[in-house]
Design a protein around this motif. Structure first.
Motif, PDB file in Angstrom:
ATOM      1  N   LYS A   1      50.649  16.356 110.951  1.00 54.81           N
ATOM      2  CA  LYS A   1      49.491  16.992 111.556  1.00 54.81           C
ATOM      3  C   LYS A   1      48.637  17.720 110.503  1.00 54.81           C
ATOM      4  O   LYS A   1      47.414  17.631 110.515  1.00 54.81           O
ATOM      5  CB  LYS A   1      49.955  17.977 112.643  1.00 54.81           C
ATOM      6  N   ASP A   2      49.288  18.416 109.593  1.00 54.55           N
ATOM      7  CA  ASP A   2      48.548  19.261 108.644  1.00 54.55           C
ATOM      8  C   ASP A   2      48.275  18.609 107.294  1.00 54.55           C
ATOM      9  O   ASP A   2      47.299  18.947 106.633  1.00 54.55           O
ATOM     10  CB  ASP A   2      49.339  20.555 108.395  1.00 54.55           C
TER      11      ASP A   2
ATOM     12  N   VAL B   1      47.384  23.740  97.801  1.00 59.58           N
ATOM     13  CA  VAL B   1      47.079  22.351  97.405  1.00 59.58           C
ATOM     14  C   VAL B   1      46.215  21.640  98.452  1.00 59.58           C
ATOM     15  O   VAL B   1      46.120  20.404  98.436  1.00 59.58           O
ATOM     16  CB  VAL B   1      48.366  21.534  97.133  1.00 59.58           C
ATOM     17  N   ASN B   2      45.571  22.427  99.329  1.00 64.57           N
ATOM     18  CA  ASN B   2      44.721  21.815 100.358  1.00 64.57           C
ATOM     19  C   ASN B   2      45.464  20.869 101.284  1.00 64.57           C
ATOM     20  O   ASN B   2      44.882  19.903 101.781  1.00 64.57           O
ATOM     21  CB  ASN B   2      43.586  21.022  99.698  1.00 64.57           C
ATOM     22  N   TYR B   3      46.721  21.098 101.463  1.00 70.98           N
ATOM     23  CA  TYR B   3      47.549  20.230 102.322  1.00 70.98           C
ATOM     24  C   TYR B   3      47.449  18.761 101.905  1.00 70.98           C
ATOM     25  O   TYR B   3      47.379  17.864 102.728  1.00 70.98           O
ATOM     26  CB  TYR B   3      47.180  20.426 103.797  1.00 70.98           C
ATOM     27  N   GLU B   4      47.421  18.582 100.608  1.00 67.27           N
ATOM     28  CA  GLU B   4      47.252  17.238 100.078  1.00 67.27           C
ATOM     29  C   GLU B   4      48.421  16.870  99.156  1.00 67.27           C
ATOM     30  O   GLU B   4      48.801  17.652  98.292  1.00 67.27           O
ATOM     31  CB  GLU B   4      45.956  17.205  99.265  1.00 67.27           C
ATOM     32  N   ILE B   5      48.951  15.677  99.379  1.00 67.21           N
ATOM     33  CA  ILE B   5      49.957  15.118  98.477  1.00 67.21           C
ATOM     34  C   ILE B   5      49.258  14.022  97.690  1.00 67.21           C
ATOM     35  O   ILE B   5      48.593  13.154  98.261  1.00 67.21           O
ATOM     36  CB  ILE B   5      51.150  14.534  99.277  1.00 67.21           C
ATOM     37  N   THR B   6      49.365  14.067  96.383  1.00 64.81           N
ATOM     38  CA  THR B   6      48.690  13.082  95.546  1.00 64.81           C
ATOM     39  C   THR B   6      49.548  11.830  95.431  1.00 64.81           C
ATOM     40  O   THR B   6      50.604  11.846  94.793  1.00 64.81           O
ATOM     41  CB  THR B   6      48.406  13.674  94.154  1.00 64.81           C
ATOM     42  N   GLY B   7      49.098  10.762  96.069  1.00 61.58           N
ATOM     43  CA  GLY B   7      49.865   9.518  96.091  1.00 61.58           C
ATOM     44  C   GLY B   7      49.422   8.526  95.027  1.00 61.58           C
ATOM     45  O   GLY B   7      48.706   8.878  94.074  1.00 61.58           O
TER      46      GLY B   7
ATOM     47  N   GLY C   1      50.839  24.949 101.136  1.00 57.20           N
ATOM     48  CA  GLY C   1      49.872  24.060 101.756  1.00 57.20           C
ATOM     49  C   GLY C   1      48.441  24.480 101.445  1.00 57.20           C
ATOM     50  O   GLY C   1      47.612  23.672 101.032  1.00 57.20           O
ATOM     51  N   ASP C   2      48.158  25.762 101.631  1.00 59.81           N
ATOM     52  CA  ASP C   2      46.814  26.258 101.324  1.00 59.81           C
ATOM     53  C   ASP C   2      46.470  26.043  99.853  1.00 59.81           C
ATOM     54  O   ASP C   2      45.351  25.687  99.505  1.00 59.81           O
ATOM     55  CB  ASP C   2      46.718  27.748 101.666  1.00 59.81           C
TER      56      ASP C   2
ATOM     57  N   ASP D   1      60.126  23.068 102.813  1.00 56.79           N
ATOM     58  CA  ASP D   1      59.287  24.225 102.472  1.00 56.79           C
ATOM     59  C   ASP D   1      57.789  23.947 102.678  1.00 56.79           C
ATOM     60  O   ASP D   1      56.958  24.850 102.563  1.00 56.79           O
ATOM     61  CB  ASP D   1      59.505  24.647 101.015  1.00 56.79           C
ATOM     62  N   LEU D   2      57.438  22.683 102.935  1.00 55.48           N
ATOM     63  CA  LEU D   2      56.021  22.351 103.115  1.00 55.48           C
ATOM     64  C   LEU D   2      55.551  22.625 104.539  1.00 55.48           C
ATOM     65  O   LEU D   2      54.373  22.669 104.828  1.00 55.48           O
ATOM     66  CB  LEU D   2      55.759  20.879 102.773  1.00 55.48           C
ATOM     67  N   LYS D   3      56.516  22.777 105.408  1.00 51.84           N
ATOM     68  CA  LYS D   3      56.201  23.089 106.793  1.00 51.84           C
ATOM     69  C   LYS D   3      55.834  24.571 106.845  1.00 51.84           C
ATOM     70  O   LYS D   3      56.566  25.418 106.359  1.00 51.84           O
ATOM     71  CB  LYS D   3      57.458  22.797 107.628  1.00 51.84           C
TER      72      LYS D   3
END
Ligand code: PBE
Length: 268
Positions: free
Chosen positions: A38-39, A10-16, A7-8, A265-267
């Motif tokens: 939340k994150d 990738v800045n908690y970002e999913i590229t959509g 998470g850290d 694993d993203l949690k």
């Protein structure tokens, strides 16, 4: 980087991709199902912007998480993996259906027959997608595929009357998979004498166009899950000619060099 969690990194970002895509809705659902709301944020953009970011990250071996789907050229260009989805948020493998406006069969039986017979394999679609990615104009890539697959195309056109200049309007979204399929179908219709108009729109207007009759057909309905909302919204206002491709997949996608395997694993 290994000391930081994913998470850290990738800045908690999913590229959509584009907000109208079913894949974005499924990803929102996945984020809810796995407790990521939340994150994490799901970044909107476009299919083209997503692959551009993937390319940039991949070349530097940087971490990235994108919304991905199959068939897509990215799996042949890069070493990627889908994150496991034990909760089944993305549904199972799907089919892509061809839809026409109501009454199209009566109005244009020849084109309807070709659209009805149109059916190909994920590897066929990928062939066209890879060519386009390598720089070919979609029209050219489609023409090349049609030329080298006379047998398949012969099955689609068998028994269909010629177009004699009759117009067929196809709507599609600028997803790489749909650029490929729509251009191939357009090429085949053209070779049979139809005058084809391609119109690129967003996902909502694509379904609306076929439902209100302003478009004749689309070959881009991912079912039963991805486009369920659009399908149900307009149900009864279009004809479903059934699958033109079977065996798609959707999910969160990462380069193989990333040390995670599951959405869980993203949690953190
Ligand atoms: N896609 C490609 C589309 C359907 C085709 C998976 C990006 C979507 O999510 O709506």
């Amino acid at each position: 980087t290994s000391s930081k969690n994913v998470g850290d990194q990738v800045n908690y970002e999913i590229t959509g991709i584009d907000p109208g895509a079913g894949l974005m809705k499924s990803t929102e659902k996945a984020m809810k199902d796995y407790g990521l709301k939340k994150d994490w944020t799901l970044k909107e953009g476009s299919a083209a912007a997503m692959t551009a970011e993937l390319k940039k990250a991949y070349e530097k071996k940087e971490p990235i998480i994108v919304t991905g789907w199959t068939p897509h050229w990215m799996f042949s260009k890069y070493d990627l993996k889908y994150l496991k989805d034990p909760k089944g948020s993305y549904g199972k493998g799907e089919s892509i259906h061809t839809l026409t406006k109501k009454g199209f069969k009566q109005e244009n039986p020849g084109a309807n027959k070709i659209l009805d017979h149109f059916f190909w394999k994920p590897s066929d679609m990928e062939e066209v997608m890879v060519d386009v990615q390598d720089g070919a104009q979609p029209e050219k890539a489609a023409a090349k595929w049609v030329k080298s697959h006379k047998q398949e195309v012969g099955k689609w056109t068998k028994g269909a009357q010629k177009g004699n200049g009759k117009e067929v309007k196809l709507v599609y979204v600028a997803w790489e998979s749909e650029i490929a399929s729509t251009n191939v179908v357009a090429k085949v219709l053209e070779q049979q004498g139809y005058k084809v108009k391609l119109q690129q729109v967003e996902a909502g207007p694509m379904f609306a166009g076929v439902a209100d009759g302003s478009a004749d057909a689309m070959v881009a309905a991912w079912l039963p899950t991805t486009h369920k909302d659009y399908y149900n919204k307009y149900k009864g206002k279009f004809e479903d000619l059934g699958p033109n491709l079977k065996g798609t997949k959707l999910g969160l996608t990462v380069p193989k060099y990333m040390p995670i395997d599951s959405i869980e694993d993203l949690k953190k």
